[in-house]
Design a protein around this motif. Structure first.
Motif, short mmCIF file in Angstrom:
data_model
loop_
_atom_site.label_atom_id
_atom_site.label_comp_id
_atom_site.label_asym_id
_atom_site.label_seq_id
_atom_site.Cartn_x
_atom_site.Cartn_y
_atom_site.Cartn_z
N ILE A 73 0.89 -1.65 -0.01
CA ILE A 73 0.15 0.23 0.28
C ILE A 73 1.17 0.91 -0.43
O ILE A 73 0.68 2.16 -0.88
CB ILE A 73 -0.93 -0.07 1.19
CG1 ILE A 73 -1.98 -1.25 1.11
CG2 ILE A 73 -1.65 1.31 1.12
CD1 ILE A 73 -2.92 -1.13 2.27
N ALA A 74 1.93 1.20 1.00
CA ALA A 74 3.13 2.52 0.98
C ALA A 74 3.09 2.42 -0.52
O ALA A 74 3.52 3.66 -0.94
CB ALA A 74 3.74 2.31 2.21
N ALA A 75 4.00 1.74 -1.52
CA ALA A 75 4.78 1.57 -2.42
C ALA A 75 4.02 2.68 -3.34
O ALA A 75 4.47 3.01 -3.94
CB ALA A 75 5.26 0.12 -2.69
N GLY A 146 7.46 10.94 2.92
CA GLY A 146 8.65 11.23 2.84
C GLY A 146 9.27 10.58 1.84
O GLY A 146 9.86 10.98 1.27
N LEU A 147 8.62 9.44 1.05
CA LEU A 147 9.01 8.63 -0.41
C LEU A 147 8.73 9.70 -1.80
O LEU A 147 9.33 9.17 -2.14
CB LEU A 147 8.35 7.13 -0.66
CG LEU A 147 9.00 6.55 0.47
CD1 LEU A 147 7.58 5.04 0.37
CD2 LEU A 147 10.01 5.98 0.38
N VAL A 207 13.12 0.95 -5.33
CA VAL A 207 13.55 2.28 -3.91
C VAL A 207 12.88 1.85 -2.71
O VAL A 207 12.75 2.29 -1.88
CB VAL A 207 15.28 3.12 -4.41
CG1 VAL A 207 15.19 3.84 -3.56
CG2 VAL A 207 15.99 2.50 -4.97
N ILE A 208 12.40 2.16 -3.99
CA ILE A 208 10.46 2.62 -3.15
C ILE A 208 10.04 1.84 -2.19
O ILE A 208 10.09 1.60 -0.74
CB ILE A 208 9.70 3.09 -4.11
CG1 ILE A 208 9.79 5.04 -4.53
CG2 ILE A 208 8.02 3.56 -3.27
CD1 ILE A 208 8.72 5.47 -5.60
N VAL A 209 9.87 0.81 -2.77
CA VAL A 209 9.99 -0.86 -2.66
C VAL A 209 10.61 -1.27 -1.36
O VAL A 209 10.02 -1.16 0.05
CB VAL A 209 9.45 -1.55 -3.11
CG1 VAL A 209 9.58 -2.93 -2.58
CG2 VAL A 209 8.02 -1.19 -4.22
#
Length: 304
Positions: A73-75, A146-147, A207-209
């Protein structure tokens, strides 16, 4: 036998390469043996440490799958927001207006220079101070913020570099047919630069993951890596086994992402190899000037 970029090694070089390969393999085998021996001495290879992942479904439903869900979800949210935002700032850095370039460049350089973990911490503090977001959802908001701020800045440079890598003749040709700069960017430059940018874009998405794990380290975000601590405590200090399973899941997740990107890149490259439409015999008549009909000559005309 030589080429422009590579000199074929001679007999001595081949023997030296074989020797280096053997030494490297022996050193690697010794390192693997030492690691496995150390794990065995600490009872980390016993079946009881690994059994919960194969026999107890609660290890997945209680710890791993909920953490994986939060990671995805965040990624996914960060990707969906960072990609168009990065493209916007990348195009803005190529604007003809100096003030647009200055603002976009300042934003990109500022957020690209700050570590993503600090951005997450600042975002968490800001949400706590100035919003009424519940403490349960605040870590997710902070991680995504932040991401997005960091990766959008990096993606902006990727987009800018991809557009600048195209030959100048593409822009000149678009101007020659009367296209405005916005049309040139939208219809000519961006579609062609996507294929060149795709490997760098995929690397940044990977990198995001992985960076979602930073939220679990300091913000209490219950992502995949954060599930190791309670899982290890519940199943008899099987820390190595838990980390190994989580690492394998991360590898599979990123492998799926890179595989999809590779398929997409191949599809885009095949699409660009099209030679254009083929004009059929029926369409030739439509291309003739008005009043002219491309009919076969009659018998009298053939005689004359």
């Amino acid at each position: 036998m030589t080429s422009v970029l590579y000199d074929v090694p001679g007999p001595r070089a081949r023997r030296r390469n074989v020797l280096f390969t053997i030494v490297f393999l022996v050193a690697l085998a010794a390192l693997v043996w030492w690691v496995m021996r150390s794990l065995a001495d600490k009872n980390q290879l016993e079946w009881v440490k690994w059994e919960p992942f194969f026999t107890d479904g609660r290890s997945w439903t209680t710890y791993i799958l909920p953490g994986l869900k939060n990671t995805v979800i965040a990624a996914a949210l960060a990707m969906v927001i960072a990609l168009p935002l990065g493209a916007l700032f990348g195009i803005a850095r190529l604007s003809d207006h100096r003030w647009v370039r200055a603002v976009a460049g300042t934003v990109v350089e500022f957020f690209r220079a700050i570590p993503v973990l600090i951005l997450m911490l600042f975002a968490n503090a800001a949400y706590s101070e100035f919003t009424d977001i519940s403490p349960d959802n605040r870590p997710l908001y902070a991680v995504v913020t932040g991401l997005v701020l960091y990766n959008a800045s990096v993606l902006a440079e990727v987009v800018r570099a991809g557009i600048l890598s195209l030959p100048a003749g593409q822009t000149d040709a678009a101007k020659a047919v009367g296209m405005r700069k916005g049309q040139t960017m939208r219809y000519v430059l961006l579609p062609q630069s996507v294929t060149a940018m795709l490997p760098a874009l995929v690397s940044q998405l990977v990198v995001i993951v992985k960076d979602t794990a930073l939220g679990g380290a300091l913000l209490g975000f219950s992502e995949l890596l954060a599930s190791v601590r309670p899982m290890s405590a519940n199943y008899g200090a099987n820390t190595i086994a838990s980390f190994t399973v989580v690492a394998v899941i991360f590898v599979l997740l990123n492998f799926a992402l890179t595989t999809f990107a590779g398929w997409l890149e191949l599809r885009l490259r095949r699409g660009r190899k099209s030679t254009g439409a083929v004009v059929g015999a029926d369409a030739v008549a439509d291309l003739a000037t008005p009043g002219e009909h491309m009919t076969p000559p009659g018998p009298d005309q053939r005689k004359s």
